[in-house]
Design a protein around this motif. Structure first.
Motif, PDB file in Angstrom:
ATOM      1  N   GLU A 250     -43.629  43.813  27.789  1.00 11.90           N
ATOM      2  CA  GLU A 250     -43.028  44.144  26.500  1.00 11.90           C
ATOM      3  C   GLU A 250     -43.681  45.372  25.862  1.00 11.90           C
ATOM      4  OE1 GLU A 250     -40.311  42.618  25.450  1.00 11.90           O
ATOM      5  OE2 GLU A 250     -40.378  41.345  27.232  1.00 11.90           O
ATOM      6  N   ASP A 251     -44.106  46.303  26.663  1.00 16.16           N
ATOM      7  CA  ASP A 251     -44.813  47.479  26.147  1.00 16.16           C
ATOM      8  C   ASP A 251     -43.867  48.445  25.432  1.00 16.16           C
ATOM      9  OD1 ASP A 251     -43.449  48.833  28.143  1.00 16.16           O
ATOM     10  OD2 ASP A 251     -45.194  49.147  29.415  1.00 16.16           O
TER      11      ASP A 251
ATOM     12  N   TRP B 161     -36.534  51.311  25.320  1.00 16.82           N
ATOM     13  CA  TRP B 161     -35.321  51.042  26.101  1.00 16.82           C
ATOM     14  C   TRP B 161     -34.379  50.114  25.332  1.00 16.82           C
ATOM     15  CZ3 TRP B 161     -32.334  47.279  28.263  1.00 16.82           C
ATOM     16  CH2 TRP B 161     -31.485  47.643  29.301  1.00 16.82           C
ATOM     17  N   LEU B 162     -34.919  49.080  24.704  1.00 16.31           N
ATOM     18  CA  LEU B 162     -34.086  48.138  23.953  1.00 16.31           C
ATOM     19  C   LEU B 162     -33.430  48.812  22.745  1.00 16.31           C
ATOM     20  CD1 LEU B 162     -36.334  44.943  24.049  1.00 16.31           C
ATOM     21  CD2 LEU B 162     -34.124  45.262  25.199  1.00 16.31           C
ATOM     22  N   ARG B 163     -34.168  49.702  22.071  1.00 18.31           N
ATOM     23  CA  ARG B 163     -33.564  50.409  20.948  1.00 18.31           C
ATOM     24  C   ARG B 163     -32.456  51.352  21.415  1.00 18.31           C
ATOM     25  NH1 ARG B 163     -39.025  50.575  18.972  1.00 18.31           N
ATOM     26  NH2 ARG B 163     -39.284  52.693  19.803  1.00 18.31           N
TER      27      ARG B 163
ATOM     28  N   GLY C 215     -37.126  54.311  29.271  1.00 14.93           N
ATOM     29  CA  GLY C 215     -37.916  53.816  28.148  1.00 14.93           C
ATOM     30  C   GLY C 215     -38.878  54.843  27.593  1.00 14.93           C
ATOM     31  N   GLY C 216     -38.686  56.116  27.923  1.00 15.78           N
ATOM     32  CA  GLY C 216     -39.533  57.165  27.351  1.00 15.78           C
ATOM     33  C   GLY C 216     -39.896  58.285  28.296  1.00 15.78           C
TER      34      GLY C 216
ATOM     35  N   GLY D 132     -40.585  48.509  30.782  1.00 14.19           N
ATOM     36  CA  GLY D 132     -41.694  47.583  30.637  1.00 14.19           C
ATOM     37  C   GLY D 132     -42.649  47.763  31.814  1.00 14.19           C
ATOM     38  N   MET D 133     -43.925  47.404  31.614  1.00 14.57           N
ATOM     39  CA  MET D 133     -44.961  47.591  32.642  1.00 14.57           C
ATOM     40  C   MET D 133     -44.908  49.029  33.165  1.00 14.57           C
ATOM     41  SD  MET D 133     -44.595  43.947  34.683  1.00 14.57           S
ATOM     42  CE  MET D 133     -46.096  44.235  35.642  1.00 14.57           C
ATOM     43  N   CYS D 134     -44.903  49.962  32.245  1.00 12.97           N
ATOM     44  CA  CYS D 134     -44.654  51.364  32.570  1.00 12.97           C
ATOM     45  C   CYS D 134     -45.864  52.019  33.232  1.00 12.97           C
ATOM     46  CB  CYS D 134     -44.281  52.133  31.302  1.00 12.97           C
ATOM     47  SG  CYS D 134     -44.022  53.892  31.575  1.00 12.97           S
TER      48      CYS D 134
END
Length: 418
Positions: free
Chosen positions: A171-172, A178-180, A144-145, A160-162
């Motif tokens: 839902e951060d 990650w969803l994209r 997610g990044g 999430g909850m990174c």
């Protein structure tokens, strides 16, 4: 065959340098290879610098995209813990304009593209018949990044909850990135993207990934230039570098010395307990200033971008130490082995692939500072073992990690996809 490599840089950093070395190897093998990069640092005419379009509309769109990306990340600037590597969004200000500047080619090979290539913009713009090969320099494509997840446990749950954002929100930003990515990869047919992993650990990570596991995976380690990185006369190397012949030299290399993942502080802690070791000297290479080494003499060379000079530094060392907490297939290990310098490292990622424990170097359990200290001291006090490991290191580098072998493996893959 015509291959175009997409990379954020050509020679800026280990991942970019590995991409550039592959590109040059393909050229030497007689193929039409070029690079498109966001930042060009070399003078190589086959490396093309991306030029953002200057039309009014596209400039407004680019500015808007940059502001949106920055705004969504800004809420975590205060909560984000120090010491982590960059956190990279899947979006970039350039959208689909990078794909528009790709030269015609048979294969597109992606490398480290964070901040340069927009996932949706690229995958949505390339012709479906053009195969994409992605050499994963780190974990960023499937997270997610972050570029390494620090074993946080969130990756399999879609982030999430990174912890690297200091976030407790399911839902951060990491979850949204990650969803994209899931959506962008989901729009591709399995035969449109082929993943190349550099080590066995990354192969497992990809096959367990909810977003990348449906794509084919090939394991191809990086190669090393065995002429540039070759054993040099140690006595001469030490004379040139001003190191006493009787010194016991420990070497550390990282692009950024402050990168906590590379573990320099753990090496300093290990060396601090080795006051009984006479004539101990620490050599370091990389950007930034090395931390205080507890009274141990430290010779710091800064950033070195000349491979021949770097091989001289490797050759002056008795042992190269890489205490990474998490790593893929670091070039530094291959370079050290090619120069005949034994490697001591934590048993993580691809380090365990390259270092044959007891043959070319020694492995230590991750984060075990006491074990690292004992292992370094033991090898420094055993010149016959070092000599044997030096010989075997060079042999394994020649046998398994030549650039020519790497190029042949990539060509076999390209031909199977075209």
């Amino acid at each position: 065959m015509k291959i175009v490599h997409l990379s954020a840089s050509d020679i800026g950093g280990g991942a970019a340098l590995a991409a550039y070395r592959l590109h040059r190897g393909l050229q030497r093998a007689g193929h039409d290879s070029s690079m498109l990069v966001a930042k060009r640092s070399s003078q190589d005419s086959s490396v093309l610098a991306f030029s953002p379009p200057n039309g009014l509309t596209v400039r407004i769109r680019r500015r808007f995209r940059r502001l949106l990306i920055d705004r969504e990340f800004s809420r975590y600037r205060l909560s984000r813990p120090p010491g982590y590597e960059p956190f990279s969004d899947d979006r970039t200000p350039y959208g689909e304009t990078v794909a528009a500047q790709l030269p015609p080619c048979d294969v597109v090979n992606l490398h480290w593209i964070a901040g340069f290539v927009d996932y949706q913009g690229l995958f949505g713009s390339l012709p479906g018949r053009t195969p994409i090969v992605w050499r994963l320099a780190d974990m960023n494509a499937l997270t997610g990044g972050c570029h390494y997840d620090d074993d946080c446990g969130q990756l399999g749950r879609g982030c999430g909850m990174c912890p690297q954002l200091g976030s407790g929100d399911r839902e951060d930003l990491s979850r949204q990135v990650w969803l994209r990515k899931q959506k962008a990869f989901g729009a591709l047919e399995p035969n449109q993207l082929h993943i190349v992993t550099l080590c066995r650990w990354m192969s497992v990570v990809v096959r367990e990934s909810p977003i990348l596991s449906r794509f084919p995976v090939t394991h191809i380690p990086n190669g090393v230039d065995l002429e540039e990185f070759s054993p040099r006369d140690r006595r001469l190397a030490r004379e040139v570098l001003g190191i006493p012949h009787e010194a016991r030299v420990v070497m550390f290399v990282s692009d950024q010395l402050t990168n906590r993942r590379k573990g320099f502080s753990l090496l300093i802690d290990a060396l601090a307990g080795m006051t009984q070791c006479p004539n101990l000297v620490l050599m370091s290479v990389g950007k930034g200033q090395p931390p205080l080494a507890g009274g141990i003499p430290c010779l710091h060379f800064g950033h070195v971008n000349n491979d021949r000079w770097l091989s001289l530094i490797y050759s002056a060392a008795d042992v190269f130490v890489i205490p990474s907490l998490q790593d893929n297939l670091p070039n530094t290990v291959l370079e050290s082995m090619a120069c005949g310098t034994p490697v001591i490292g934590f048993a993580v990622g691809g380090i365990s692939d390259m270092v044959r424990d007891g043959l070319t170097g020694l492995m230590v359990p991750p984060r075990d500072v006491g074990g690292l200290r004992t292992t370094i001291l033991g090898l420094l006090e055993n010149p016959s073992m070092r000599a044997s490991m030096s010989e075997q290191s060079r042999r394994i580098a020649v046998q398994d990690y030549s650039r020519e072998l790497q190029v042949r493996r990539y060509l076999d893959l390209y031909k199977s996809l075209v």
